[in-house]
Design an enzyme around this catalytic site. Structure first.
Site, PDB file in Angstrom:
ATOM      1  N   SER A   1     -16.215  28.460  32.224  1.00 28.72           N
ATOM      2  CA  SER A   1     -15.411  27.626  32.878  1.00 28.72           C
ATOM      3  C   SER A   1     -14.372  28.504  33.618  1.00 28.72           C
ATOM      4  CB  SER A   1     -14.536  26.472  31.694  1.00 28.72           C
ATOM      5  OG  SER A   1     -13.518  25.997  32.570  1.00 28.72           O
TER       6      SER A   1
ATOM      7  N   TYR B   1      -9.302  25.598  24.716  1.00 28.36           N
ATOM      8  CA  TYR B   1     -10.526  25.458  25.291  1.00 28.36           C
ATOM      9  C   TYR B   1     -10.724  26.578  26.241  1.00 28.36           C
ATOM     10  CZ  TYR B   1     -13.856  23.373  28.800  1.00 28.36           C
ATOM     11  OH  TYR B   1     -14.893  23.415  30.016  1.00 28.36           O
TER      12      TYR B   1
END
Length: 258
Positions: free
Chosen positions: A149, A163
């Site tokens: 990501s 995350y």
């Protein structure tokens, strides 16, 4: 079957984790258009996975559903085994399963939340690769594409530090696995999406947050799941990317330029 868009992928067996919605679903349909056999992994979204399977078959691909909670290592191993049995092996693994879980400020992170994020985003990737490598070694080759990501680069948005850090692990593990597995003719790369309009952001980001994100993107819009699919096809194809390993392909509208 319609003409395949990446000829050397035709007939290949692909396992895509977290493929019932969003980027995973778009990837499944793209591999189907390339003439692949596709194992569609899902957890809670069985109905959505069946819809993806129908789309895969309509596009000319074979579809197999494999379900299970990827926070548990034994489930990951079972899913990989079932997919390999159904398709006669696994040529390509797309490690897409993962999620933010929820936004939690650093001062409120506890052991349970830490474990939940790490199990879903880190353990699942490591164990899926560990489980698929024997199948690829027997075949004499393979391609693994992890999903990281943009958060791994910039630390993520509010409440997403865990995350982002987990995805940072995925990025680094991609490079380490690439070095180790290259001797087995297995390439390992990753796709790093930016802000993509998927159920992920419908669940975790407010409209105001998305407008803020959009303001930092040179293309001045959010991406789509379909716009990520080409990167997976490229990295999975030996004809297109045979000399590429240990790389992270950024798909973010120019939001981050390494």
């Amino acid at each position: 079957m319609q003409e395949t868009i990446v000829p050397d992928l035709a007939g290949k067996a692909v396992l895509i984790t977290g493929a019932s919605t969003g980027i995973g679903a778009a990837a499944a349909k793209a591999f189907a258009r390339a003439g692949c056999k596709v194992a569609i992994h899902y957890n809670a979204s069985r109905n959505r996975a069946e819809e993806v399977a129908a789309d895969v078959r309509f596009a000319g691909g074979q579809a197999h559903l494999v379900g299970g909670d990827f926070t548990a290592s034994e489930t990951v191993r079972r899913v990989v085994g079932e997919a390999a049995a159904a398709m006669g092996g696994i040529d390509i693994l797309i490690n897409n399963a993962g999620g933010l879980v929820r936004r939690v400020p650093i001062a409120e992170i506890d052991d349970a939340f830490f474990d939940e994020v790490v199990d879903l985003n880190v353990r699942s990737v490591v164990m899926a690769i560990a489980a698929v490598v024997p199948h690829m070694r027997r075949a004499g080759r393979g391609n693994i594409v992890n999903v990281t990501s943009i958060a791994a680069r910039n630390g993520g948005g509010a409440g997403a530090s865990m995350y982002a850090s987990a995805k940072g692990f995925v990025s680094t593990f991609t490079r380490g696995a690439a070095k180790e597995l290259v001797r087995d003719n297995i390439r390992v790369n990753a796709v790093s999406p930016g802000v993509i309009a998927t159920p992920f952001h419908e669940r975790y980001s407010t409209p105001q947050m998305l407008e803020t994100f959009k303001g930092a993107i040179p293309m001045a819009r959010l991406g789509t799941a379909d716009e990520c699919a080409g990167a997976f096809l490229y990295l999975a194809s030996d004809a297109l990317s045979g000399y590429v390993t240990g790389q992270i392909i950024e798909v973010n509208g120019g939001q981050y330029m390494p």
